[in-house]
Design a protein around this motif. Structure first.
Motif, PDB file in Angstrom:
ATOM      1  N   UNK A   1       3.335  -9.043  -8.941  1.00 29.28           N
ATOM      2  CA  UNK A   1       2.661  -7.762  -8.717  1.00 29.28           C
ATOM      3  C   UNK A   1       2.469  -7.065 -10.052  1.00 29.28           C
ATOM      4  N   UNK A   2       1.255  -6.602 -10.286  1.00 31.87           N
ATOM      5  CA  UNK A   2       1.023  -5.797 -11.489  1.00 31.87           C
ATOM      6  C   UNK A   2       0.127  -4.615 -11.139  1.00 31.87           C
ATOM      7  N   UNK A   3       0.642  -3.428 -11.357  1.00 36.03           N
ATOM      8  CA  UNK A   3      -0.122  -2.213 -11.055  1.00 36.03           C
ATOM      9  C   UNK A   3      -1.174  -1.989 -12.120  1.00 36.03           C
ATOM     10  N   UNK A   4      -2.394  -1.608 -11.685  1.00 33.45           N
ATOM     11  CA  UNK A   4      -3.471  -1.281 -12.621  1.00 33.45           C
ATOM     12  C   UNK A   4      -3.799   0.211 -12.473  1.00 33.45           C
TER      13      UNK A   4
ATOM     14  N   UNK B   1      -2.779   5.903 -13.915  1.00 32.62           N
ATOM     15  CA  UNK B   1      -2.966   7.357 -13.880  1.00 32.62           C
ATOM     16  C   UNK B   1      -4.065   7.794 -12.913  1.00 32.62           C
ATOM     17  N   UNK B   2      -4.871   6.842 -12.444  1.00 34.92           N
ATOM     18  CA  UNK B   2      -5.999   7.209 -11.585  1.00 34.92           C
ATOM     19  C   UNK B   2      -5.493   7.915 -10.322  1.00 34.92           C
ATOM     20  N   UNK B   3      -6.063   9.073 -10.011  1.00 37.39           N
ATOM     21  CA  UNK B   3      -5.555   9.856  -8.879  1.00 37.39           C
ATOM     22  C   UNK B   3      -6.155   9.433  -7.536  1.00 37.39           C
ATOM     23  N   UNK B   4      -7.093   8.472  -7.565  1.00 30.11           N
ATOM     24  CA  UNK B   4      -7.713   8.062  -6.304  1.00 30.11           C
ATOM     25  C   UNK B   4      -7.663   6.561  -6.072  1.00 30.11           C
ATOM     26  N   UNK B   5      -7.693   5.796  -7.144  1.00 32.45           N
ATOM     27  CA  UNK B   5      -7.719   4.338  -7.008  1.00 32.45           C
ATOM     28  C   UNK B   5      -6.303   3.771  -7.002  1.00 32.45           C
ATOM     29  N   UNK B   6      -6.024   2.942  -6.011  1.00 35.18           N
ATOM     30  CA  UNK B   6      -4.755   2.206  -5.953  1.00 35.18           C
ATOM     31  C   UNK B   6      -5.136   0.747  -6.167  1.00 35.18           C
ATOM     32  N   UNK B   7      -4.871   0.218  -7.343  1.00 35.90           N
ATOM     33  CA  UNK B   7      -5.307  -1.146  -7.651  1.00 35.90           C
ATOM     34  C   UNK B   7      -4.158  -1.931  -8.246  1.00 35.90           C
ATOM     35  N   UNK B   8      -4.087  -3.201  -7.864  1.00 33.60           N
ATOM     36  CA  UNK B   8      -3.046  -4.063  -8.427  1.00 33.60           C
ATOM     37  C   UNK B   8      -3.467  -5.518  -8.346  1.00 33.60           C
ATOM     38  N   UNK B   9      -2.762  -6.334  -9.110  1.00 34.40           N
ATOM     39  CA  UNK B   9      -3.007  -7.774  -9.102  1.00 34.40           C
ATOM     40  C   UNK B   9      -1.877  -8.477  -8.373  1.00 34.40           C
ATOM     41  N   UNK B  10      -2.227  -9.536  -7.662  1.00 32.89           N
ATOM     42  CA  UNK B  10      -1.214 -10.433  -7.088  1.00 32.89           C
ATOM     43  C   UNK B  10      -1.547 -11.826  -7.607  1.00 32.89           C
ATOM     44  N   UNK B  11      -0.652 -12.391  -8.360  1.00 37.19           N
ATOM     45  CA  UNK B  11      -0.938 -13.654  -9.036  1.00 37.19           C
ATOM     46  C   UNK B  11       0.137 -14.681  -8.721  1.00 37.19           C
TER      47      UNK B  11
END
Ligand code: GLC
Ligand code: CA
Length: 554
Positions: free
Chosen positions: A480-483, A486-496
């Motif tokens: 899991x890696x959070x991207x 600081x973005x207040x609306x986007x919840x994005x992450x990688x699963x590798x």
């Protein structure tokens, strides 16, 4: 890390009282659940968790148990339970039950005996203390209101109840009590169940000092003298040896007071304790000073940082349990989504989030329909002991009625407990009789029958998402890696991992946003808005309100 059925499985939580009534008495029952076995299987879930179905005076809807090996009369019989377990097993679904052994009902024969005399052999199975300065033995508060100590006029001693006075705490120091609990658990496994969700499993061991809470300690602070108490690990290991080893059982402890650090000691792989736990950090995100009845808005960056802390904190060392709601919490779409303007969109976005994280996902009944909070006008329509106590206390303290009701509309546990919405018909198709708690009037629009007929519904998306998770083991076992922290609306992450790299992007807002996340070319695999873009089409750089998608990175 080892691979097991409960790691790759998706859990569906059923609150039997509110799922389906088969006999018109207004109360959901086991035969009602069995009649919906095909529906449950259609969701693509692997495990069902049943909230308590044991004999109970129902002061706290089954969490006050008077017979651990008898079925609540309103729910049916042991034969009904066996039939339900068989029906789910036939469909490849395992069944876990609730294990409530921090306390019993005050009507349990063990407590009646314990209370009967100081000389009773069961006296020591519960926690009895003399008065201190003419009052309770210490300053501990009960979860549902008031002191955690109740005076028994018969003996002049107090007994401990961390919950309702009708829920006396067991004395886990007593080996006979522990033996009785383990024997009961074994008999349930021999009956064929597949595991336990353990109610307030971090509270079993109390610090023998029985010291006061300090002013800074909230009820479930990690340092409270009954949270992760001195003998907790010893008790859980003993339970593992005596009651779990030899059965292919799954265990998940409800774990108030957990931090990543103490959680690793309870569920760390190789510790020989529990498989998973439910932590409360995300559920406390909108509380003011730990008080759930005083609420503040949810900040997306804070939500992301809690998720990240647990994803990374347990990675490779222990297994997460992910949930956005349960029978004690508000409806997830009302709390984390936008139930007013973007109900379907945000319900799907939240399902995508929950099913894309590392750890075992739990879906609560009705979450697959986007069911939302209810707002009954009158306190007399509420049933939950916690809600009723709060209302009384708040008014006595001078909180205006309208303000108390606003807080109840947001936070009451009854939000999760209104009947499951099967159809737009009478009582949402839940019962032919008078339901034990009112149906949410939005059932005219939000119900399983209508969603079955609508290919773009939350229900169909839930099925698509469980199937998607099954096909993409990186969602189960990947890193899991959070991207875009600081973005207040986007919840994005990688699963590798497992030979693939997936990018998860969720718009946690009701506005169209840009996503800078895909720095590399990404192709959308599944989108909450509908069918994925054709393979090879690059994911667009914007996300519509509450749009959520998973893309493959090449
Ligand atoms: C857990 C249950 C909750 C219950 C309490 C006391 O928190 O989830 O419903 O009221 O324990 O048993
Ligand atoms: Ca019934």
């Amino acid at each position: 890390m080892t691979r097991t059925w409960w790691k790759k499985g998706v859990v569906y939580q059923i609150y039997p009282r509110s799922f389906m009534d088969s006999n018109g008495d207004g109360v959901g029952d086991l035969a009602g659940i069995a009649g919906k076995a095909d529906y449950i299987a259609s969701l693509g879930v692997d495990i069902v968790w049943l909230n308590p179905v044991y004999r109970s005076p129902n002061k706290d809807n089954g969490y006050d148990i008077s017979d651990y090996e008898g079925i609540m009369e309103e729910f049916g019989t042991m034969a009904d339970l066996d039939r339900l377990v068989a029906a789910l097993h036939e469909r490849g679904i395992r069944v876990i039950m609730d294990l409530v052994v921090n306390h019993s009902s005050d009507q349990h024969p063990w407590f009646l005996e314990s209370r009967s005399s100081k000389a009773s052999p069961k006296r020591d199975w519960y926690i009895w203390k003399p008065a201190r300065a003419g009052g309770p033995p210490n300053n501990w508060k009960a979860c549902f209101t008031g002191s955690a100590w109740e005076l028994d006029p018969g003996s002049g001693e107090y007994y401990l109840h961390l919950f309702d006075p009708s829920q006396p705490d067991f004395n886990w120091e007593n080996p006979e009590l522990r033996k009785a609990v383990y024997a009961m658990m074994r008999r349930w496994f021999e009956r064929g169940i597949d595991g336990f969700r353990m109610d307030v499993a971090t509270l079993f061991s109390k610090d023998p000092s029985y010291r006061d809470l300090t002013p800074a300690e909230g009820m479930f602070s990690s340092t409270a003298p009954y949270v992760y108490g001195p003998r907790l690990h010893e008790f859980i290991r003993e339970m593992r040896r005596e009651a779990l080893d030899g059965f292919d059982a799954m265990t998940v402890g409800e774990a108030p007071g957990s931090t990543v650090e103490n959680a690793l000691e309870l569920v760390g792989e190789g510790r020989g304790e529990l498989d998973m736990l439910f932590q409360f950090e995300l559920m406390g995100i909108d509380h003011v000073n730990g008080d759930k009845w005083r609420q503040r808005p949810i900040e997306v960056p804070e939500m992301k940082s809690i998720v990240e802390r647990w994803q990374l904190g347990l990675a490779g060392r222990a297994w997460n349990s992910n949930y956005l709601m349960n029978h004690d919490q508000p409806r997830s779409v009302s709390r984390f989504g936008d139930a007013a303007l973007y109900r379907n969109e945000s319900a799907k976005a939240l399902l995508l989030l929950n099913l894309s994280l590392g750890g075992t996902p739990y879906i609560y009944q009705g979450e697959e329909l986007g069911m939302a909070n209810v707002a009954f006008d009158s306190i007399s329509d509420y049933r939950d002991v916690d809600t009723l106590n709060y209302h009384k206390e708040a008014l006595a303290a001078g909180v205006p009625e309208a303000e108390a009701m606003r807080s109840i509309h947001y936070m009451s546990r009854d939000n999760a407990r209104t009947p499951m919405q099967w159809s737009a018909g009478r009582n949402a198709g839940f019962t032919e009789g008078l339901p034990w708690i009112g149906v949410n009037p939005d059932c005219a629009k939000v119900n399983a029958e209508a969603e079955e007929a609508d290919g773009a519904s939350v229900l169909h998306f839930t099925r698509a998402m469980t199937a998607f998770r099954r096909k993409h083991p990186s969602l189960v076992y990947g890193s899991f890696e959070l991207l875009a922290r600081e973005d207040t609306r986007l919840f994005a992450f990688l699963r590798v991992g497992e030979g693939e790299s997936l990018l998860v992007e969720i718009n946690m807002s009701s506005e169209t946003i840009r996503s800078e996340a895909p720095s590399r070319a990404a192709t959308t695999l599944i989108s909450s808005l509908g069918p994925a873009l054709p393979v090879g089409t690059p994911a667009p750089g914007t996300l519509a309100p509450w749009e959520a998608r998973v893309s493959a990175l090449s």
